[in-house]
Design an enzyme around this catalytic site. Sequence first.
Site: not given
Ligand SMILES: Cc1cc2nc3c(=O)[nH]c(=O)nc-3n(C[C@H](O)[C@H](O)[C@H](O)COP(=O)(O)OP(=O)(O)OC[C@H]3O[C@@H](n4cnc5c(N)ncnc54)[C@H](O)[C@@H]3O)c2cc1C
Length: 534
Positions: A14, A35, A43, A48, A116, A219, A240, A291, A352, A387
């Site tokens: 992500g 995974k 991501t 937003g 926002e 994980d 949410h 919210r 959320h 947050r």
């Molecule tokens: C519906 C929704 C709307 C949102 N809107 C916003 C917004 O507008 N603005 C904002 O700032 N945030 C928003 N968020 C929050 C934001 O999207 C997340 O906090 C952020 O994308 C997290 O990114 P990350 O890279 O930490 O993890 P993620 O993008 O969740 O990626 C996790 C990665 O880890 C991998 N993974 C997990 N476990 C394993 C494993 N055991 N082995 C191998 N790979 C694994 C997955 O496959 C994935 O590739 C929103 C979230 C949601 C759900």
Amino acid sequence: MSIRAYDVVIVGSGAAGLTAAIHLAQDKKVLVLAKGALDGGSTAWAQGGIAAVLDAGDSFERHIEDTMVAGCGLNDRATVEFVVSGAPAAIERLAELGVPFNEAEQFGERWHLTREGGHSHRRIVHVDDATGAAVQKALVKAARENPNITLMADMVAIDLITSRHCIRYSGDGHVWGVYAFNRSTGHVDAFTARATILATGGAGRAYLFSTAPRGATGDGIAMAWRAGCRVSNMEMNQFHPTCLYDLEVKNFLITEAVRGEGGRLKLPPGVPGGGKRFMDRFDKRGELAPRDIVARAIDHEIKRLGLDYVHLDISHKTPEFIMEHFPTIHARLLDLGIDITKDPIPVVPAQHYTCGGVIIDLDGRTDLPGLYAAGEVTESGLHGANRLASNSLLECFVFGEAAARNIRAHWEDLSPPPPIRPWDESRVTDSDEEVIVTHNWKEIRRFMWDYVGIVRTTKRLERAKRRVELLSQEVDEYYGNFRVTPDLIELRNLVEVARLVIRSALARKESRGLHCTLDYPEVLAEAKDTVLTP
Ligand SMILES: Cc1cc2nc3c(=O)[nH]c(=O)nc-3n(C[C@H](O)[C@H](O)[C@H](O)COP(=O)(O)OP(=O)(O)OC[C@H]3O[C@@H](n4cnc5c(N)ncnc54)[C@H](O)[C@@H]3O)c2cc1C
């Protein structure tokens, strides 16, 4: 089993994982594991946008203050300053990678900025209402084009490789990569490296209703905890207020704009006050209250009356108005048999965002040498007890880069991986009772929802604790006897994360931010993190 060596292994593709990978790939050979699909994390789902001070009338001080107010005194000011001040450069780099942020309509300004809830100024850069998808696409493209980055989808990391997995035990807690289940071969591979970054996202799927994708099973938090890292503020889960109540589709978000455009929250028929609105009993702003207040009010009514859901009703508006404003929701719900021009929508609040996680410092370092973490898997001190909208993607970019910078700067201090033991599959057999895994998955998510949700009591938490301990023993036994599968790996992590959330919630003897308990309704004078040590 194969053992492959890289300079750095990143678990997660992500925003956090790919940002780190792109920065490291200047001179390191990097492996990124996902995974499922590379864009399967939260991501790609972010709608937003990303918060950053980019307008001349705005200031870092105001963004810092807004973040601290949302966090209810639990934020770490140094972290907030670090992230907020890093935001404009992070946006610039994303634009260079080709993220097509909406441009300003006014002369002299570059990006179109939205505002926002909780932000005192317009400071959210976005790509229409699908910012995350555009960011994910640009990061994957940049990573694919870089010869120093290897991307592997369908690899489910199981556990970190620590000194106890080495042929000659060195006992210093160093982390040298991961064991991962390869979905295409059905076997476990090992990936070794001098440095490992956890970027595995949050743990929303510990709850029955969550807006997060299927893989948000905590994980990384569970792996880090098992390896010996501290975690913090695990009780802080953001909810949410309105997610569709449907036991098959558990994560369809009903945007807050429905309430903004006049949608009314009502009790369903058949209960005292059925068919009537209830929000005015909780806040004079009614459905337009913030919210967390709306989420708590819905939760209160659901628990008080033993309901499954409440109704969100916009059917008093004309069909033309509804279809013009909410075409996606209208079409999606029609497929599920709900015509929102005539019928109310059954809704529940949904998990959320996971505010707590693995403790890191400003360089993305965890407690263990060689192990870094970034993004939603962490508790960096940015969010505190709640947050602020659009700060989470930002955290991924700032800490993904910080971890990469530290690894490159301290490369010579990180010890190379020693010979490790292969994954032992000789003791285990194939399970003949997969039903245990599916049953326990459902059970955890149900009792976390019922007993560890938005409004808590010590009695409910104790109840959840007894259940999770029992499940934990059952899952440990199962894990020890049978060959791993992706569902079993996730279940083991969900149980671990659920235990951490329950322990943390029981430890906090106050109501602060996202943690609200009827037994301790006051806010204590001193704000303290809930830190758990393995
Ligand atoms: C519906 C929704 C709307 C949102 N809107 C916003 C917004 O507008 N603005 C904002 O700032 N945030 C928003 N968020 C929050 C934001 O999207 C997340 O906090 C952020 O994308 C997290 O990114 P990350 O890279 O930490 O993890 P993620 O993008 O969740 O990626 C996790 C990665 O880890 C991998 N993974 C997990 N476990 C394993 C494993 N055991 N082995 C191998 N790979 C694994 C997955 O496959 C994935 O590739 C929103 C979230 C949601 C759900």
